[in-house]
Design a protein around this motif. Structure first.
Motif, PDB file in Angstrom:
ATOM      1  N   PHE A   1       0.848  -1.183   0.000  1.00 29.77           N
ATOM      2  CA  PHE A   1       0.000   0.000   0.000  1.00 29.77           C
ATOM      3  C   PHE A   1       0.889   1.241   0.000  1.00 29.77           C
ATOM      4  CE2 PHE A   1      -1.984  -3.422   2.356  1.00 29.77           C
ATOM      5  CZ  PHE A   1      -3.231  -3.522   1.757  1.00 29.77           C
ATOM      6  N   GLU A   2       0.633   2.147  -0.934  1.00 29.40           N
ATOM      7  CA  GLU A   2       1.302   3.442  -0.989  1.00 29.40           C
ATOM      8  C   GLU A   2       0.241   4.496  -1.242  1.00 29.40           C
ATOM      9  OE1 GLU A   2       4.607   4.021  -3.643  1.00 29.40           O
ATOM     10  OE2 GLU A   2       5.471   2.077  -3.166  1.00 29.40           O
ATOM     11  N   ASP A   3       0.602   5.755  -1.069  1.00 26.79           N
ATOM     12  CA  ASP A   3      -0.287   6.851  -1.444  1.00 26.79           C
ATOM     13  C   ASP A   3      -0.418   6.803  -2.967  1.00 26.79           C
ATOM     14  OD1 ASP A   3      -1.276   9.342  -2.352  1.00 26.79           O
ATOM     15  OD2 ASP A   3      -0.498  10.366  -0.587  1.00 26.79           O
ATOM     16  N   THR A   4      -1.554   6.317  -3.446  1.00 21.44           N
ATOM     17  CA  THR A   4      -1.715   6.091  -4.886  1.00 21.44           C
ATOM     18  C   THR A   4      -1.758   7.394  -5.680  1.00 21.44           C
ATOM     19  OG1 THR A   4      -4.103   5.858  -4.594  1.00 21.44           O
ATOM     20  CG2 THR A   4      -2.796   3.831  -4.651  1.00 21.44           C
ATOM     21  N   SER A   5      -2.136   8.495  -5.048  1.00 24.49           N
ATOM     22  CA  SER A   5      -2.137   9.777  -5.746  1.00 24.49           C
ATOM     23  C   SER A   5      -0.703  10.189  -6.095  1.00 24.49           C
ATOM     24  CB  SER A   5      -2.805  10.842  -4.875  1.00 24.49           C
ATOM     25  OG  SER A   5      -2.737  12.094  -5.492  1.00 24.49           O
ATOM     26  N   ARG A   6       0.209  10.069  -5.155  1.00 23.56           N
ATOM     27  CA  ARG A   6       1.618  10.384  -5.419  1.00 23.56           C
ATOM     28  C   ARG A   6       2.195   9.438  -6.471  1.00 23.56           C
ATOM     29  NH1 ARG A   6       4.543  11.340   0.422  1.00 23.56           N
ATOM     30  NH2 ARG A   6       3.235  13.069   1.091  1.00 23.56           N
ATOM     31  N   LEU A   7       1.867   8.166  -6.340  1.00 31.00           N
ATOM     32  CA  LEU A   7       2.374   7.191  -7.300  1.00 31.00           C
ATOM     33  C   LEU A   7       1.831   7.473  -8.694  1.00 31.00           C
ATOM     34  CD1 LEU A   7       3.940   4.669  -8.089  1.00 31.00           C
ATOM     35  CD2 LEU A   7       1.993   3.303  -7.270  1.00 31.00           C
ATOM     36  N   GLN A   8       0.554   7.775  -8.793  1.00 29.47           N
ATOM     37  CA  GLN A   8      -0.049   8.063 -10.095  1.00 29.47           C
ATOM     38  C   GLN A   8       0.590   9.292 -10.736  1.00 29.47           C
ATOM     39  OE1 GLN A   8      -2.420   5.957 -11.687  1.00 29.47           O
ATOM     40  NE2 GLN A   8      -1.547   7.196 -13.322  1.00 29.47           N
ATOM     41  N   ASP A   9       0.917  10.305  -9.924  1.00 31.04           N
ATOM     42  CA  ASP A   9       1.603  11.481 -10.451  1.00 31.04           C
ATOM     43  C   ASP A   9       2.956  11.090 -11.051  1.00 31.04           C
ATOM     44  OD1 ASP A   9      -0.490  13.107  -9.674  1.00 31.04           O
ATOM     45  OD2 ASP A   9       0.536  13.916  -7.906  1.00 31.04           O
ATOM     46  N   ALA A  10       3.687  10.226 -10.353  1.00 29.79           N
ATOM     47  CA  ALA A  10       4.996   9.776 -10.852  1.00 29.79           C
ATOM     48  C   ALA A  10       4.834   8.972 -12.132  1.00 29.79           C
ATOM     49  CB  ALA A  10       5.712   8.953  -9.783  1.00 29.79           C
ATOM     50  N   LEU A  11       3.856   8.072 -12.154  1.00 30.07           N
ATOM     51  CA  LEU A  11       3.620   7.265 -13.350  1.00 30.07           C
ATOM     52  C   LEU A  11       3.228   8.150 -14.539  1.00 30.07           C
ATOM     53  CD1 LEU A  11       1.723   4.253 -11.724  1.00 30.07           C
ATOM     54  CD2 LEU A  11       4.078   4.268 -12.598  1.00 30.07           C
ATOM     55  N   SER A  12       2.419   9.160 -14.288  1.00 26.09           N
ATOM     56  CA  SER A  12       2.016  10.086 -15.359  1.00 26.09           C
ATOM     57  C   SER A  12       3.226  10.843 -15.898  1.00 26.09           C
ATOM     58  CB  SER A  12       0.976  11.075 -14.843  1.00 26.09           C
ATOM     59  OG  SER A  12      -0.225  10.409 -14.530  1.00 26.09           O
ATOM     60  N   CYS A  13       4.107  11.261 -15.018  1.00 24.14           N
ATOM     61  CA  CYS A  13       5.326  11.957 -15.443  1.00 24.14           C
ATOM     62  C   CYS A  13       6.177  11.042 -16.320  1.00 24.14           C
ATOM     63  CB  CYS A  13       6.116  12.390 -14.210  1.00 24.14           C
ATOM     64  SG  CYS A  13       7.734  13.092 -14.593  1.00 24.14           S
ATOM     65  N   LEU A  14       6.339   9.804 -15.907  1.00 24.38           N
ATOM     66  CA  LEU A  14       7.134   8.855 -16.685  1.00 24.38           C
ATOM     67  C   LEU A  14       6.514   8.609 -18.059  1.00 24.38           C
ATOM     68  CD1 LEU A  14       7.975   6.405 -13.787  1.00 24.38           C
ATOM     69  CD2 LEU A  14       9.650   7.722 -15.118  1.00 24.38           C
ATOM     70  N   GLU A  15       5.197   8.482 -18.083  1.00 21.12           N
ATOM     71  CA  GLU A  15       4.516   8.257 -19.361  1.00 21.12           C
ATOM     72  C   GLU A  15       4.691   9.472 -20.288  1.00 21.12           C
ATOM     73  OE1 GLU A  15       0.214   6.734 -21.087  1.00 21.12           O
ATOM     74  OE2 GLU A  15       0.262   7.741 -19.139  1.00 21.12           O
ATOM     75  N   LYS A  16       4.565  10.674 -19.738  1.00 22.25           N
ATOM     76  CA  LYS A  16       4.727  11.895 -20.537  1.00 22.25           C
ATOM     77  C   LYS A  16       6.136  12.002 -21.119  1.00 22.25           C
ATOM     78  CE  LYS A  16       1.325  14.612 -18.067  1.00 22.25           C
ATOM     79  NZ  LYS A  16       1.106  15.631 -17.037  1.00 22.25           N
ATOM     80  N   HIS A  17       7.098  11.388 -20.446  1.00 19.57           N
ATOM     81  CA  HIS A  17       8.484  11.436 -20.918  1.00 19.57           C
ATOM     82  C   HIS A  17       8.864  10.183 -21.710  1.00 19.57           C
ATOM     83  CE1 HIS A  17       8.724  14.813 -18.127  1.00 19.57           C
ATOM     84  NE2 HIS A  17       9.768  15.199 -18.856  1.00 19.57           N
ATOM     85  N   GLY A  18       7.862   9.456 -22.205  1.00 14.55           N
ATOM     86  CA  GLY A  18       8.122   8.391 -23.147  1.00 14.55           C
ATOM     87  C   GLY A  18       8.076   6.960 -22.628  1.00 14.55           C
ATOM     88  N   LEU A  19       7.876   6.777 -21.339  1.00 11.46           N
ATOM     89  CA  LEU A  19       7.796   5.403 -20.812  1.00 11.46           C
ATOM     90  C   LEU A  19       6.328   4.975 -20.838  1.00 11.46           C
ATOM     91  CD1 LEU A  19       9.324   2.985 -19.637  1.00 11.46           C
ATOM     92  CD2 LEU A  19       8.916   3.950 -17.371  1.00 11.46           C
ATOM     93  N   GLN A  20       5.896   4.457 -21.995  1.00  8.96           N
ATOM     94  CA  GLN A  20       4.492   4.095 -22.200  1.00  8.96           C
ATOM     95  C   GLN A  20       3.975   3.084 -21.181  1.00  8.96           C
ATOM     96  OE1 GLN A  20       2.620   5.863 -24.323  1.00  8.96           O
ATOM     97  NE2 GLN A  20       4.518   7.012 -24.584  1.00  8.96           N
ATOM     98  N   GLU A  21       4.847   2.186 -20.743  1.00 12.56           N
ATOM     99  CA  GLU A  21       4.434   1.138 -19.801  1.00 12.56           C
ATOM    100  C   GLU A  21       3.913   1.711 -18.493  1.00 12.56           C
ATOM    101  OE1 GLU A  21       5.913  -3.294 -18.556  1.00 12.56           O
ATOM    102  OE2 GLU A  21       7.455  -1.800 -18.982  1.00 12.56           O
ATOM    103  N   ALA A  22       4.380   2.911 -18.110  1.00 14.03           N
ATOM    104  CA  ALA A  22       3.940   3.542 -16.874  1.00 14.03           C
ATOM    105  C   ALA A  22       2.447   3.904 -16.928  1.00 14.03           C
ATOM    106  CB  ALA A  22       4.768   4.783 -16.582  1.00 14.03           C
ATOM    107  N   GLY A  23       1.892   4.025 -18.120  1.00 17.53           N
ATOM    108  CA  GLY A  23       0.488   4.363 -18.264  1.00 17.53           C
ATOM    109  C   GLY A  23      -0.408   3.184 -18.620  1.00 17.53           C
ATOM    110  N   MET A  24       0.175   1.995 -18.632  1.00 22.48           N
ATOM    111  CA  MET A  24      -0.608   0.809 -19.008  1.00 22.48           C
ATOM    112  C   MET A  24      -1.482   0.333 -17.845  1.00 22.48           C
ATOM    113  SD  MET A  24       2.207  -1.225 -21.279  1.00 22.48           S
ATOM    114  CE  MET A  24       1.045  -2.422 -21.912  1.00 22.48           C
ATOM    115  N   PRO A  25      -2.499  -0.449 -18.152  1.00 18.83           N
ATOM    116  CA  PRO A  25      -3.321  -1.024 -17.085  1.00 18.83           C
ATOM    117  C   PRO A  25      -2.543  -2.067 -16.311  1.00 18.83           C
ATOM    118  CG  PRO A  25      -4.038  -1.836 -19.227  1.00 18.83           C
ATOM    119  CD  PRO A  25      -2.974  -0.801 -19.492  1.00 18.83           C
ATOM    120  N   PRO A  26      -3.041  -2.469 -15.141  1.00 20.84           N
ATOM    121  CA  PRO A  26      -2.363  -3.507 -14.357  1.00 20.84           C
ATOM    122  C   PRO A  26      -2.168  -4.791 -15.157  1.00 20.84           C
ATOM    123  CG  PRO A  26      -4.109  -2.502 -13.069  1.00 20.84           C
ATOM    124  CD  PRO A  26      -4.244  -1.984 -14.476  1.00 20.84           C
ATOM    125  N   LEU A  27      -1.147  -5.529 -14.805  1.00 18.71           N
ATOM    126  CA  LEU A  27      -0.891  -6.835 -15.448  1.00 18.71           C
ATOM    127  C   LEU A  27      -2.001  -7.802 -15.107  1.00 18.71           C
ATOM    128  CD1 LEU A  27       2.907  -7.174 -14.694  1.00 18.71           C
ATOM    129  CD2 LEU A  27       1.881  -6.821 -16.921  1.00 18.71           C
TER     130      LEU A  27
END
Length: 151
Positions: free
Chosen positions: A125-151
């Motif tokens: 369990f983590e603060d999902t809002s903070r994690l989602q912000d980080a994942l969105s940043c990674l996706e915006k910078h080209g890491l498409q996998e950061a924006g994918m749905p769960p496995l």
């Protein structure tokens, strides 16, 4: 003595994960029973629930690709029970550099059940809002996998 050994194993696992993309996943996966259940809170690329070491390995591989330079700090580990039914609660902090110069920082909680030396359940369990912000940043910078749905 048993509880001290469990705490040591957990600290070592977090140190291994802190090696990021260089972490030896086999060292981590050998801690799990073959039918273990693993869950991460939230509806995002790292979220969801999986069962068995094959699916758990896929999650850890994705985790390494998304956060190749992650670092964990274990703040506290609570252990209760006996070898046939051990409950472990770990409080940790995590940080990872992001491509925009910001550092992802979060606090987390892990709840494990261990049976005869093997993890049978692992819940993160983590603060999902903070994690989602980080994942969105990674996706915006080209890491498409950061924006994918769960496995």
């Amino acid at each position: 003595m048993y509880h001290a050994i469990v705490r040591s194993i957990i600290r070592t696992a977090f140190r291994t994960l802190s090696q990021g993309k260089n972490a030896d996943l086999n060292r981590i996966l050998q801690l799990f029973s073959s039918k273990a259940m693993f869950s991460f809170s939230g509806d995002h690329a790292l979220g969801g629930q999986r069962q068995g070491t094959t699916d758990i390995r896929k999650w850890f591989e994705r985790f390494q690709r998304i956060f190749p330079a992650i670092h964990f700090k274990v703040d506290r580990i609570l252990v209760s029970g006996w070898p046939w039914n051990t409950l472990v609660t770990t409080f940790f902090t995590v940080q990872a550099p992001l491509p925009d110069g910001w550092t992802y920082q979060n606090e987390g909680l892990q709840v494990l059940r261990i049976c005869w030396g093997k993890i049978t359940e692992d819940h993160l369990f983590e603060d999902t809002s903070r994690l989602q912000d980080a994942l969105s940043c990674l996706e915006k910078h080209g890491l498409q996998e950061a924006g994918m749905p769960p496995l």
